[in-house]
Design a protein around this motif. Sequence first.
Motif, PDB file in Angstrom:
ATOM      1  N   GLU A 121       0.872  -0.871  -0.070  1.00 18.59           N
ATOM      2  CA  GLU A 121       0.126   0.176   0.050  1.00 18.59           C
ATOM      3  C   GLU A 121       0.844   1.594  -0.130  1.00 18.59           C
ATOM      4  O   GLU A 121       0.535   2.325  -0.306  1.00 18.59           O
ATOM      5  N   ALA A 122       1.993   1.398   0.284  1.00 16.22           N
ATOM      6  CA  ALA A 122       2.698   2.468   0.659  1.00 16.22           C
ATOM      7  C   ALA A 122       4.049   2.710  -0.241  1.00 16.22           C
ATOM      8  O   ALA A 122       3.207   4.234  -0.797  1.00 16.22           O
ATOM      9  N   GLU A 123       4.569   1.507  -1.171  1.00 18.68           N
ATOM     10  CA  GLU A 123       4.582   1.707  -2.191  1.00 18.68           C
ATOM     11  C   GLU A 123       3.397   1.866  -3.206  1.00 18.68           C
ATOM     12  O   GLU A 123       4.038   3.056  -4.294  1.00 18.68           O
ATOM     13  N   LEU A 124       2.448   1.938  -3.422  1.00 17.78           N
ATOM     14  CA  LEU A 124       1.422   1.960  -4.162  1.00 17.78           C
ATOM     15  C   LEU A 124       1.123   3.661  -4.264  1.00 17.78           C
ATOM     16  O   LEU A 124       1.045   4.604  -5.031  1.00 17.78           O
ATOM     17  N   ASP A 125       0.719   3.885  -2.916  1.00 19.64           N
ATOM     18  CA  ASP A 125       0.354   5.509  -2.918  1.00 19.64           C
ATOM     19  C   ASP A 125       1.721   6.723  -3.011  1.00 19.64           C
ATOM     20  O   ASP A 125       1.670   7.270  -3.663  1.00 19.64           O
ATOM     21  N   GLU A 126       3.210   5.746  -3.419  1.00 13.97           N
ATOM     22  CA  GLU A 126       4.153   6.572  -3.308  1.00 13.97           C
ATOM     23  C   GLU A 126       4.708   7.179  -4.622  1.00 13.97           C
ATOM     24  O   GLU A 126       4.660   8.180  -5.059  1.00 13.97           O
ATOM     25  N   GLU A 128       1.889   6.663  -7.401  1.00 15.02           N
ATOM     26  CA  GLU A 128       0.192   7.472  -7.555  1.00 15.02           C
ATOM     27  C   GLU A 128       0.538   9.366  -7.055  1.00 15.02           C
ATOM     28  O   GLU A 128       0.832   9.839  -7.694  1.00 15.02           O
ATOM     29  N   ALA A 129       1.604   9.426  -5.937  1.00 13.21           N
ATOM     30  CA  ALA A 129       1.601  10.679  -6.112  1.00 13.21           C
ATOM     31  C   ALA A 129       3.287  10.904  -7.026  1.00 13.21           C
ATOM     32  O   ALA A 129       2.955  12.196  -6.679  1.00 13.21           O
ATOM     33  N   ARG A 132       0.329  12.148 -10.132  1.00 15.11           N
ATOM     34  CA  ARG A 132      -0.580  13.317  -9.955  1.00 15.11           C
ATOM     35  C   ARG A 132       1.038  14.433  -9.522  1.00 15.11           C
ATOM     36  O   ARG A 132       1.166  15.592 -10.581  1.00 15.11           O
TER      37      ARG A 132
END
Length: 134
Positions: A121-126, A128-129, A132
Amino acid sequence: MPVYLETHDPELDLRPGTTKSNIVAHLYQNPEWGFSPKDLDEDLGIPRGTATTTLARLYDEEYVGKTEDGYYHALPERDDLHRYVANLDQVNRLFGHHRDTDDPDPEAMTPAEEPDDADLEAELDELEADLRHE
């Protein structure tokens, strides 16, 4: 490539890994046999034309002998070449297994740790950020 001085013979014009060296090694590892260029194509994968030219040079330089009907062979009196091939064989036995396969030994590998859900999840959030911000 450095040379080991104890066994280096400056009179020999051979470099490991070259076609010339590979042919000499093959003939001197099989001194009881005579080989044609076609045989070397089959045994070593050296194209027949290259084998023919290289064998002729080796014969002219008295590294190998030749029968009347065109078969090339090791010369029993060339102790220097017998030593050269023995040294090549020793190096291959010591280090050759490291180059034999492209794939690492699965038994020697340690398994990678499986990431847990929080890491994913942390890697996916990074990622996606990062998208953006582009």
